[in-house]
Every structure is written in structure tokens, then in C-alpha cells.
Design a protein around this motif. Structure first.
Motif, PDB file in Angstrom:
ATOM      1  N   SER A 129       0.862  -1.179   0.000  1.00 27.56           N
ATOM      2  CA  SER A 129       0.000   0.000   0.000  1.00 27.56           C
ATOM      3  C   SER A 129       0.895   1.224   0.000  1.00 27.56           C
ATOM      4  N   GLU A 130       0.321   2.363  -0.318  1.00 21.84           N
ATOM      5  CA  GLU A 130       1.131   3.585  -0.318  1.00 21.84           C
ATOM      6  C   GLU A 130       1.665   3.890   1.072  1.00 21.84           C
ATOM      7  N   PHE A 131       0.902   3.518   2.118  1.00 21.57           N
ATOM      8  CA  PHE A 131       1.365   3.784   3.479  1.00 21.57           C
ATOM      9  C   PHE A 131       2.519   2.869   3.845  1.00 21.57           C
ATOM     10  N   TYR A 132       2.402   1.585   3.482  1.00 18.59           N
ATOM     11  CA  TYR A 132       3.496   0.666   3.779  1.00 18.59           C
ATOM     12  C   TYR A 132       4.745   1.048   2.999  1.00 18.59           C
ATOM     13  N   ASN A 133       4.568   1.450   1.762  1.00 16.70           N
ATOM     14  CA  ASN A 133       5.721   1.829   0.950  1.00 16.70           C
ATOM     15  C   ASN A 133       6.455   3.029   1.531  1.00 16.70           C
ATOM     16  N   GLY A 134       5.758   3.844   2.342  1.00 21.84           N
ATOM     17  CA  GLY A 134       6.392   4.993   2.974  1.00 21.84           C
ATOM     18  C   GLY A 134       7.027   4.674   4.320  1.00 21.84           C
ATOM     19  N   LEU A 135       6.918   3.425   4.778  1.00 20.44           N
ATOM     20  CA  LEU A 135       7.467   3.021   6.078  1.00 20.44           C
ATOM     21  C   LEU A 135       8.986   3.064   6.053  1.00 20.44           C
ATOM     22  N   LYS A 136       9.546   3.682   7.068  1.00 22.90           N
ATOM     23  CA  LYS A 136      10.998   3.748   7.216  1.00 22.90           C
ATOM     24  C   LYS A 136      11.398   3.065   8.513  1.00 22.90           C
ATOM     25  N   HIS A 137      12.314   2.094   8.417  1.00 23.17           N
ATOM     26  CA  HIS A 137      12.832   1.435   9.621  1.00 23.17           C
ATOM     27  C   HIS A 137      13.715   2.427  10.352  1.00 23.17           C
ATOM     28  N   PHE A 138      13.597   2.457  11.667  1.00 23.76           N
ATOM     29  CA  PHE A 138      14.351   3.434  12.434  1.00 23.76           C
ATOM     30  C   PHE A 138      15.274   2.747  13.430  1.00 23.76           C
ATOM     31  N   ASP A 139      14.710   2.035  14.388  1.00 24.63           N
ATOM     32  CA  ASP A 139      15.514   1.419  15.437  1.00 24.63           C
ATOM     33  C   ASP A 139      14.678   0.347  16.120  1.00 24.63           C
ATOM     34  N   HIS A 140      14.941   0.063  17.382  1.00 22.10           N
ATOM     35  CA  HIS A 140      14.157  -0.924  18.126  1.00 22.10           C
ATOM     36  C   HIS A 140      14.216  -0.612  19.618  1.00 22.10           C
ATOM     37  N   LEU A 141      13.307  -1.232  20.360  1.00 25.00           N
ATOM     38  CA  LEU A 141      13.292  -1.064  21.811  1.00 25.00           C
ATOM     39  C   LEU A 141      14.504  -1.745  22.431  1.00 25.00           C
ATOM     40  N   SER A 142      14.925  -1.255  23.577  1.00 25.06           N
ATOM     41  CA  SER A 142      16.000  -1.911  24.328  1.00 25.06           C
ATOM     42  C   SER A 142      15.472  -3.225  24.902  1.00 25.06           C
ATOM     43  N   GLU A 143      16.395  -4.111  25.258  1.00 27.72           N
ATOM     44  CA  GLU A 143      16.000  -5.387  25.879  1.00 27.72           C
ATOM     45  C   GLU A 143      15.188  -5.135  27.140  1.00 27.72           C
ATOM     46  N   ASN A 144      15.586  -4.155  27.929  1.00 27.33           N
ATOM     47  CA  ASN A 144      14.870  -3.815  29.160  1.00 27.33           C
ATOM     48  C   ASN A 144      13.431  -3.380  28.845  1.00 27.33           C
ATOM     49  N   ASP A 145      13.266  -2.497  27.863  1.00 27.37           N
ATOM     50  CA  ASP A 145      11.915  -2.041  27.513  1.00 27.37           C
ATOM     51  C   ASP A 145      11.082  -3.162  26.896  1.00 27.37           C
ATOM     52  N   ILE A 146      11.709  -4.051  26.136  1.00 28.45           N
ATOM     53  CA  ILE A 146      10.965  -5.195  25.569  1.00 28.45           C
ATOM     54  C   ILE A 146      10.409  -6.053  26.704  1.00 28.45           C
ATOM     55  N   PHE A 147      11.237  -6.378  27.681  1.00 33.81           N
ATOM     56  CA  PHE A 147      10.793  -7.195  28.817  1.00 33.81           C
ATOM     57  C   PHE A 147       9.658  -6.498  29.564  1.00 33.81           C
ATOM     58  N   ARG A 148       9.831  -5.200  29.858  1.00 33.65           N
ATOM     59  CA  ARG A 148       8.803  -4.450  30.579  1.00 33.65           C
ATOM     60  C   ARG A 148       7.513  -4.355  29.751  1.00 33.65           C
ATOM     61  N   PHE A 149       7.649  -4.156  28.438  1.00 26.73           N
ATOM     62  CA  PHE A 149       6.482  -4.026  27.574  1.00 26.73           C
ATOM     63  C   PHE A 149       5.693  -5.334  27.518  1.00 26.73           C
ATOM     64  N   GLU A 150       6.376  -6.451  27.397  1.00 26.09           N
ATOM     65  CA  GLU A 150       5.690  -7.752  27.364  1.00 26.09           C
ATOM     66  C   GLU A 150       4.934  -8.000  28.658  1.00 26.09           C
ATOM     67  N   THR A 151       5.500  -7.604  29.789  1.00 23.73           N
ATOM     68  CA  THR A 151       4.820  -7.725  31.071  1.00 23.73           C
ATOM     69  C   THR A 151       3.598  -6.803  31.109  1.00 23.73           C
ATOM     70  N   PHE A 152       3.749  -5.585  30.623  1.00 24.53           N
ATOM     71  CA  PHE A 152       2.669  -4.602  30.575  1.00 24.53           C
ATOM     72  C   PHE A 152       1.501  -5.115  29.730  1.00 24.53           C
ATOM     73  N   ILE A 153       1.810  -5.672  28.571  1.00 25.18           N
ATOM     74  CA  ILE A 153       0.770  -6.200  27.669  1.00 25.18           C
ATOM     75  C   ILE A 153      -0.008  -7.331  28.337  1.00 25.18           C
ATOM     76  N   LYS A 154       0.675  -8.187  29.053  1.00 29.31           N
ATOM     77  CA  LYS A 154       0.014  -9.321  29.706  1.00 29.31           C
ATOM     78  C   LYS A 154      -0.994  -8.869  30.768  1.00 29.31           C
ATOM     79  N   THR A 155      -0.774  -7.704  31.348  1.00 27.37           N
ATOM     80  CA  THR A 155      -1.665  -7.228  32.411  1.00 27.37           C
ATOM     81  C   THR A 155      -2.783  -6.327  31.885  1.00 27.37           C
ATOM     82  N   HIS A 156      -2.810  -6.084  30.597  1.00 30.88           N
ATOM     83  CA  HIS A 156      -3.843  -5.199  30.017  1.00 30.88           C
ATOM     84  C   HIS A 156      -4.727  -5.926  29.053  1.00 30.88           C
TER      85      HIS A 156
END
Length: 112
Positions: A85-112
Motif C-alpha cells: 500500500s502507499e502507506f506501507y511503501n512509505g514506512l521507514k525502519h528506524f531502530d528498536h526497543l532496548s532489551e529492558n523495555d521489551i521485557f517491561r512491555f511484554e509484562t505490561f501487555i500481559k496485564t492489560h
């Protein structure tokens, strides 16, 4: 193709004005051959209601993630776009979450 927990920038249309919008950072949930699923990342937190804030995950290592300011992941509504799609074609990869934030985010998702 992007990986889970990668951060990209994509043009997102305004709900009230689909002819306009802005580029915003997003957190990739899933990138398959047919679809990209993601959450919006925002720096607007302070003036949100208590109910909305409950669905915002604070990114502690926002500098590491390549973000310009303190940011939150809005899990209230996952978004998806079809590929190609035109929106996907405009997607630019930037970076990623830190390991610490990934762990915290997965815990956060499980509780919501």
C-alpha cells in the motif's frame, strides 16, 4: 520486512481529516507478507485522562530507541495496514526497543 519491537516511521492519516496526517513513530507488532500491525508511539502524555494513561507504556530507554523525546506506546488500539500500500511503501525502519523495555512491555501487555 521488519521485526517485532522494531520502531519505524510511517505517515498516519488523521481520523477527522483523512487527506491530512503526520509522520509518526510506530512499534511493530507483526510484519507478514500481507499486513503490518503496529501501535502508535506518542510524546503526548501529560494532559491525557487517567483512563487513557492506563493504556500508555512508558519507553524508559527512548534515546536508545532513537526517539527524539520521552515517549509512550499507546496500546489502546492496534493498527494495521495492508501490504502493499502507499502507506506501507512509505514506512521507514528506524531502530528498536532496548532489551529492558521489551521485557517491561511484554509484562505490561500481559496485564492489560
Amino acid at each position: 520486512m521488519m521485526n517485532r519491537n522494531d520502531i519505524g516511521y510511517i505517515f498516519v492519516q488523521y481520523i477527522n481529516d483523512p487527506n491530512n496526517g503526520k509522520k509518526r513513530p510506530i512499534l511493530i507488532i507483526r510484519d507478514s507478507d500481507e499486513m503490518l500491525k503496529f501501535y502508535k508511539i506518542t510524546s503526548k502524555y501529560v494532559n491525557k485522562s487517567v483512563n487513557i494513561k492506563k493504556n500508555y507504556f512508558e519507553i524508559n530507554d527512548w534515546h536508545y530507541a532513537g526517539l527524539r523525546k520521552k515517549s509512550w506506546i499507546d496500546i489502546n488500539h492496534p493498527y494495521s495496514i495492508d501490504k502493499p500500500s502507499e502507506f506501507y511503501n512509505g514506512l521507514k525502519h528506524f531502530d528498536h526497543l532496548s532489551e529492558n523495555d521489551i521485557f517491561r512491555f511484554e509484562t505490561f501487555i500481559k496485564t492489560h
